[in-house]
Design an enzyme around this catalytic site. Sequence first.
Site, short mmCIF file in Angstrom:
data_model
loop_
_atom_site.label_atom_id
_atom_site.label_comp_id
_atom_site.label_asym_id
_atom_site.label_seq_id
_atom_site.Cartn_x
_atom_site.Cartn_y
_atom_site.Cartn_z
N ASP A 103 -64.91 47.63 -79.40
CA ASP A 103 -64.18 48.20 -78.26
C ASP A 103 -65.21 48.75 -77.26
OD1 ASP A 103 -62.23 49.25 -76.63
OD2 ASP A 103 -61.69 50.88 -77.96
N VAL A 153 -54.44 47.58 -81.33
CA VAL A 153 -53.96 46.59 -82.28
C VAL A 153 -54.14 47.07 -83.72
CG1 VAL A 153 -54.38 44.69 -80.68
CG2 VAL A 153 -56.17 45.33 -82.30
P1 IMP Z 1 -66.33 50.99 -80.74
O1 IMP Z 1 -67.44 51.80 -81.33
O2 IMP Z 1 -65.65 51.69 -79.61
O3 IMP Z 1 -66.71 49.58 -80.41
O4 IMP Z 1 -65.18 51.01 -81.79
C1 IMP Z 1 -65.07 50.17 -82.83
C2 IMP Z 1 -64.16 50.81 -83.86
O5 IMP Z 1 -63.06 51.48 -83.26
C3 IMP Z 1 -63.56 49.75 -84.73
O6 IMP Z 1 -64.32 49.53 -85.87
C4 IMP Z 1 -62.21 50.31 -85.07
O7 IMP Z 1 -62.31 51.09 -86.23
C5 IMP Z 1 -61.85 51.20 -83.92
N1 IMP Z 1 -60.92 50.52 -82.98
C6 IMP Z 1 -61.16 50.15 -81.71
N2 IMP Z 1 -60.09 49.57 -81.15
C7 IMP Z 1 -59.14 49.58 -82.11
C8 IMP Z 1 -57.78 49.10 -82.12
O8 IMP Z 1 -57.22 48.54 -81.17
N3 IMP Z 1 -57.11 49.27 -83.30
C9 IMP Z 1 -57.66 49.88 -84.39
N4 IMP Z 1 -58.91 50.33 -84.41
C10 IMP Z 1 -59.65 50.20 -83.27
#
Ligand code: IMP
Length: 179
Positions: A103, A153
């Site tokens: 994300d 999601v």
């Molecule tokens: P980032 O560090 O923002 O890239 O986040 C990644 C982590 O956020 C993932 O491993 C998920 O655990 C959580 N995450 C991000 N988007 C979602 C979503 O739409 N649904 C569930 N978990 C999410």
Amino acid sequence: MSMNNDIKEVLVTKDEIKEICKKLGKQITEDYKDKKLLLVGVLRGSVVFIADLMKEIDLFLEVDFLAISTYHGTKSTGELKWRKHLDTEVKDFDVLLVEDIVDSGFSLSQLTKVLVDRGAKSVKTCTLLDKPYGRTVDFKADYVGKTVPDAFVVGYGLDYNEKYRNLPYVGILDPKVYS
Ligand code: IMP
Ligand code: MG
């Protein structure tokens, strides 16, 4: 009472996930045939994906897990907390980090740095899902299953407050659940 009633729209079906795992597994098998592969699953979201993906990789690989948390509810906190470190010494391994979704890009870019610092021979990343609109840091995964819109999601490992991980497909959570 069914989990399915909380899903607004199915985004990735069971069959599509199967195809994604096959395709990525084949590519990874090819790319890592002369390397010493250590698959590292990021707990807990990646467990369902890594279980299917590893069966599609025809190599003498090893697997280990680490746990971090950066997320509360539907908002990222931008802070990496260690919950479980790897048991495997990554030195000399070609590490492939496996995630459920990218994300902001914060988790995988931080983890990549940590594993490089610990002496991994190489560190690459594989994610089932990619939400490119959520990026706050410059990060691109090496292997991506599917790009999805900027919605929250769940399913196939992904949770909302620890629930819905056991749904066999990925779907958009109905906002009524968290509003
Ligand atoms: P980032 O560090 O923002 O890239 O986040 C990644 C982590 O956020 C993932 O491993 C998920 O655990 C959580 N995450 C991000 N988007 C979602 C979503 O739409 N649904 C569930 N978990 C999410
Ligand atoms: Mg996660």
